[in-house]
Design a protein around this motif. Structure first.
Motif, short mmCIF file in Angstrom:
data_model
loop_
_atom_site.label_atom_id
_atom_site.label_comp_id
_atom_site.label_asym_id
_atom_site.label_seq_id
_atom_site.Cartn_x
_atom_site.Cartn_y
_atom_site.Cartn_z
N GLU A 93 0.72 -1.38 -0.34
CA GLU A 93 -0.02 0.22 0.09
C GLU A 93 0.53 1.22 0.05
N ARG A 96 2.26 1.60 -3.50
CA ARG A 96 1.23 1.98 -4.52
C ARG A 96 0.88 3.74 -4.38
N ILE A 97 0.56 3.86 -3.03
CA ILE A 97 0.81 5.38 -2.37
C ILE A 97 1.97 5.91 -2.84
N ASN A 98 3.23 6.24 -2.70
CA ASN A 98 4.34 6.84 -3.18
C ASN A 98 4.09 7.01 -4.92
N GLU A 99 4.30 5.81 -5.91
CA GLU A 99 3.88 5.45 -7.19
C GLU A 99 2.75 6.68 -7.58
N GLU A 100 1.32 6.59 -6.49
CA GLU A 100 0.63 7.79 -7.08
C GLU A 100 0.85 9.00 -7.39
N MET A 101 1.65 9.22 -6.29
CA MET A 101 1.99 10.71 -5.97
C MET A 101 3.05 11.23 -6.98
N ARG A 102 3.65 10.12 -7.12
CA ARG A 102 4.46 10.46 -8.19
C ARG A 102 4.35 11.00 -9.57
N ARG A 103 3.66 9.85 -9.81
CA ARG A 103 3.09 10.47 -10.99
C ARG A 103 2.04 12.21 -11.11
N GLN A 104 1.77 11.89 -9.85
CA GLN A 104 1.21 13.42 -9.87
C GLN A 104 2.11 14.57 -9.38
N LYS A 106 4.10 15.47 -6.57
CA LYS A 106 4.21 15.72 -5.68
C LYS A 106 5.38 15.34 -5.18
#
Length: 106
Positions: A93, A96-104, A106
Motif C-alpha cells: 500500500e 502504491r501511494i508513493n507511485e501515485e504521488m510520483r505520477r501526480q 508531488k
C-alpha cells in the motif's frame, strides 16, 4: 451478523465478494477448515457470514490464506506468518501511494 450482499453480474469480478464456503475455500487451498478458522481467530481474515451463520470467503481473503499457508508450510509459526502478511500488505500500500504521488508530481 454479516449478511451476504445480493449476488449479481457485478459480483463476478468483485475480489471482495464472499463467494466461497469454508469447505470450498479449504478444498481450493488444499488445507483444512480448521486452518481457515485459525486465520479468523488470529484476526488475519474475517470472513463474512451467511444468514445461517456460515463463513463465506472472498477471492482476496483466499489469496491471503494461501500466503499464510505457504509461510506455515515453510516452517513459520502462524502468529509470525500473520504479522509478515500484514507487513507485506502495508508495504504494498505504501509503494502504491508513493507511485501515485510520483505520477501526480508531488
Amino acid at each position: 451478523m454479516n449478511v451476504d450482499p445480493k449476488p449479481g453480474p457485478a459480483s463476478f469480478d468483485d475480489d471482495d465478494y464472499p463467494a466461497f464456503t469454508m469447505g470450498r475455500a479449504a478444498e481450493m487451498l488444499g488445507t483444512t477448515p480448521g486452518f481457515l478458522r485459525s486465520l479468523d481467530e488470529a484476526k488475519l481474515i474475517t470472513p463474512q457470514r451467511s444468514e445461517g451463520g456460515h463463513r463465506r470467503y472472498s477471492r482476496y481473503q483466499l489469496r491471503i490464506a494461501a500466503r499464510a499457508r505457504e509461510l506455515v508450510d515453510q516452517g513459520t509459526a502462524l502468529e509470525a506468518a500473520c504479522r509478515i502478511i500484514i507487513l507485506e500488505d502495508q508495504l504494498a500500500e505504501a509503494l502504491r501511494i508513493n507511485e501515485e504521488m510520483r505520477r501526480q508530481g508531488k
